[in-house]
Design a protein around this motif. Structure first.
Motif, short mmCIF file in Angstrom:
data_model
loop_
_atom_site.label_atom_id
_atom_site.label_comp_id
_atom_site.label_asym_id
_atom_site.label_seq_id
_atom_site.Cartn_x
_atom_site.Cartn_y
_atom_site.Cartn_z
N GLU A 8 0.65 -1.09 -0.07
CA GLU A 8 0.06 0.05 0.14
C GLU A 8 0.93 1.15 0.03
O GLU A 8 0.34 2.45 -0.28
CB GLU A 8 -0.97 0.10 1.22
CG GLU A 8 -0.40 0.19 2.56
CD GLU A 8 -1.27 0.54 3.70
OE1 GLU A 8 -2.39 1.04 3.29
OE2 GLU A 8 -0.79 0.47 5.06
N ARG A 30 -6.69 -2.87 3.26
CA ARG A 30 -5.84 -1.61 3.09
C ARG A 30 -5.73 -1.17 1.50
O ARG A 30 -5.56 0.01 1.21
CB ARG A 30 -4.20 -2.03 3.29
CG ARG A 30 -3.93 -2.13 4.55
CD ARG A 30 -2.44 -2.37 5.15
NE ARG A 30 -2.09 -2.46 6.52
CZ ARG A 30 -1.73 -3.38 7.24
NH1 ARG A 30 -1.50 -4.57 6.71
NH2 ARG A 30 -1.19 -2.95 8.30
N MET A 31 -5.97 -2.28 0.65
CA MET A 31 -5.93 -2.04 -0.84
C MET A 31 -7.11 -2.30 -1.54
O MET A 31 -7.10 -1.95 -2.85
CB MET A 31 -4.67 -3.17 -1.25
CG MET A 31 -3.48 -2.49 -0.83
SD MET A 31 -2.02 -3.76 -1.57
CE MET A 31 -2.55 -3.23 -3.35
#
Length: 243
Positions: free
Chosen positions: A51, A76-77
């Protein structure tokens, strides 16, 4: 090898967390040319490094074989993640500008197959960036590592000379290198003694129960047992695919 679906719960906290991830991401981006528009991070784990591979115009994907790791990375992504085998990447030939593999090849007896796959998916002029010689970043680095060294299993799947030899077979040529600090990876005697006792190093250290107990006693006698030793410095190689 560790069960990474289980290890995910403690993975980031025991591996230097954000400072280590930032250090790795900065080093990778320093090697990847500005013209790159796509990057695949192979063995992305929890996505803590992935990330941070942020640059205007760069689209980043993460791939991992452990569903538990990808679940953590998805927080996160989002959707830029792929569940897949690094030995058979689910990307077309010559479809990516860059591929990174951080702290991966040292785990894999078939590292050569992974290098070949990374070369396959790269466009001519594309860049493969990978850590090499990971274990030697710790060897003889401190009094703790001196005690561990006689028992260490030196598989050296990611030995730089070996990786470069395989890379050359797939039209990958050395294009540069970088080094970065593994923040939070300095080992304290007390921490390592506990982890040896728990069998955490069972795949990395070759010893029987008697040797393990003796090693723990020697670790406990070292000065400043709660003080982490200096952080390791990791090495990245950049390999460019010829046209």
């Amino acid at each position: 090898m560790l069960d990474y679906d289980v290890e995910v719960a403690r993975y980031d906290a025991t591996r230097g967390g954000v400072p280590r991830a930032q250090s790795a991401a900065r080093a990778i981006l320093a090697l990847v040319p500005d013209r790159a528009r796509t990057l695949l991070d192979v063995g992305c784990g929890t996505g803590l490094v992935t990330e941070r591979l942020v640059r205007p115009g760069l689209r980043v994907f993460g791939l991992d074989a452990a569903p538990g790791m990808l679940r953590a990375a998805s927080e996160r992504m989002g959707p830029a993640l792929v569940l897949g085998d690094c030995r058979q990447l689910p990307f077309a030939d010559a479809s990516l500008d860059a591929v990174s593999a951080v702290w991966l090849l040292h785990l894999l007896p078939n590292a050569a197959t992974v290098v070949a796959e990374c070369a396959r998916v790269l466009r001519p002029g594309g860049l493969f960036v990978t850590t090499v010689d990971k274990d030697t970043c710790h060897d003889m680095h401190s009094d703790v590592d001196e005690l561990l060294a006689p028992y260490r299993v030196h598989r050296a799947y990611d030995r730089a000379s070996r990786i470069m030899a395989v890379a050359s077979e797939h039209r990958l040529r050395r294009a540069g290198e970088a080094r970065f600090t593994g923040h939070g990876q300095g080992r304290s005697p007390a921490r390592i003694a506990v982890e040896v006792t728990r069998g955490y190093f069972s795949s990395a250290l070759a010893m029987d129960e008697e040797q393990s107990a003796a090693l723990v006693r020697r670790l406990e006698l070292l000065p400043d047992p709660e003080v982490p030793r200096a952080d390791p410095v990791y090495r990245l190689l950049a390999l460019r695919k010829e046209g």
